[in-house]
Design an enzyme around this catalytic site. Structure first.
Site, mmCIF file in Angstrom:
data_model
loop_
_atom_site.group_PDB
_atom_site.id
_atom_site.type_symbol
_atom_site.label_atom_id
_atom_site.label_comp_id
_atom_site.label_asym_id
_atom_site.label_seq_id
_atom_site.Cartn_x
_atom_site.Cartn_y
_atom_site.Cartn_z
ATOM 1 C CG ASP A 116 -0.507 -6.339 -3.363
ATOM 2 O OD1 ASP A 116 0.448 -6.178 -2.699
ATOM 3 O OD2 ASP A 116 -0.893 -5.239 -4.107
ATOM 4 N NE ARG B 234 0.715 -7.974 2.487
ATOM 5 C CZ ARG B 234 0.284 -7.264 1.346
ATOM 6 N NH1 ARG B 234 0.673 -7.198 0.121
ATOM 7 N NH2 ARG B 234 -0.596 -6.321 1.886
#
Length: 400
Positions: free
Chosen positions: A284, A314
């Site tokens: 994350d 991402r």
């Protein structure tokens, strides 16, 4: 929603928002406990609201007043034909699938299409091996089975959420069990968070060695307490400090078990040079680390494959948006290199990719270059007050 930034420097004091990861775990622990629990310091992000919705669907009484949530577990796991609405929360989906499999009746979990593109193979294989129903489509999964206490083997190189979900279910079943984790074992810190939260309710859970978790028969008791601050989201606030701002961040437990606490160490490395950093245990943090490296001297990140299965891909998303500012990423085998680059706003509006961490990471960049990012509402998933908070610190950002 579009956020338009002018170059700016942020100054002042701010509290980190409550931890989304801890809120999930304490809310579920409260529902598994033996009495009414009051949890304070809850931030109503979309993901936390998803877990609250699922607890209600399974029969728990959950009421909110201000930042306090009261959970009465007396009706928990007594609903008939429940439908669990997981919104876009991967944690919620993976935490509740094993609990649903304890009911011995059909349960449907639903959410966004992107949510069900994220891996669920671990549970699918477990259901197939046990003869349970596991029917997945674009926006839901329908389950039917009756999970039993005992021994389970699970891969350690997949999301830790699968292991945490199984722990919740085995605690509910009420008999001693164990989980053997097949190496390599990534993201152990998140398992430690789960165990720590459940111990607050009296659960007897422990690692007996590096790869084995013992779950003893436990009668959980009521617990009330405050959710600690979130290091994952604090990282985005602290990133402003590394590019010239002066922010003091409070509400962080210095003894926290949160794995993303490591962000400060990685920020130091990026500020001092061009390091190589393994992010397999803290995926994350990927977007904010990429953003900071792009604004500093670059860096190499390994253990990046898991970034493909988040709210967006991402790595690809950060590459696409940095290229609009004259930068970009270089992709290798489970590796992403961020070269040293000169970023400049050239009139192109950035895209948030419906990913809260992309929006916040690129907000850090835009505070330096100026510019706009569309889809800024994605911050509601984990940090709904992000733009209000940075405005109080002097961010020159207008929301449209």
């Amino acid at each position: 929603m579009i956020a338009r930034f002018k170059p700016c420097v942020l100054r002042g004091n701010i509290d980190a928002p409550p931890s989304k990861s801890m809120a999930h775990r304490y809310l579920i622990g409260a529902a598994l406990s033996g009495g009414k629990c009051v949890l304070s310091g809850v931030d109503y992000s979309e993901d936390v609201l998803a877990s609250i919705d699922c607890l209600k669907a399974l029969g728990a009484s959950v009421t909110a007043e201000g930042d306090r949530v009261t959970v009465d577990p007396r009706g928990f796991m007594r609903s008939e034909s429940p439908v669990l609405k997981c919104r876009e929360s991967g944690s919620t989906l993976r935490f509740f699938i094993p609990l649903a499999l304890c009911l011995g009746k059909e349960v449907r979990l639903c959410g966004s299409e992107r949510l069900f593109e994220r891996p669920l193979e671990v549970y699918e294989e477990m259901c197939r091996d046990k003869g349970f129903t596991f029917n997945k489509d674009k926006g839901s999964v329908t389950l039917c089975g009756r999970l039993e206490s005992g021994g389970y083997k699970i891969r350690g190189d997949i999301s830790s959420q699968f292991i945490s979900g199984l722990i919740f279910a085995l605690i509910y079943l009420g008999e001693s069990s164990y989980i053997e984790i097949l190496p390599p074992f990534e993201s152990r810190g998140y398992i430690d968070l789960t165990i720590s939260a459940l111990r607050s309710f009296g659960a007897d859970i422990r690692f007996t060695d590096e790869y084995r978790i013992e779950i003893k028969a436990s009668e959980l008791r009521a617990f009330s307490g405050r959710i600690e601050g979130d290091y994952s989201n604090a990282a985005f606030l602290d990133a402003f400090n590394r590019i010239g701002s002066e922010i003091s961040i409070g509400n962080l437990n210095l003894r926290s078990l949160q794995g993303d606490k490591v962000y400060a160490e990685y920020f130091d490395q990026i500020s001092d040079g061009a390091p190589t950093i393994d992010i397999s245990d803290c995926p994350d943090l990927g977007p904010v680390l990429f953003a900071l490296a792009a604004l500093k001297n670059g860096a190499v990140f390994t253990g990046t494959d898991r970034l493909k299965a988040k709210e967006s891909d991402r790595g690809a998303a950060m590459d696409e948006e940095l290229r609009k500012l004259g930068g970009g990423l270089i992709f290798g085998d489970n590796k992403i290199t961020v070269p040293k680059q000169e970023l400049r706003y050239n009139g192109k509006t950035l895209c948030g990719h419906n990913d809260h961490r992309i929006v916040m990471a690129m907000s850090v960049v835009l505070s330096k270059t100026g510019g706009a990012i569309d889809g800024a509402q994605a911050v509601r998933k984990s940090y709904p007050g992000f733009f209000d908070d940075i405005k109080t610190l002097g961010a020159e950002v207008e929301i449209e």
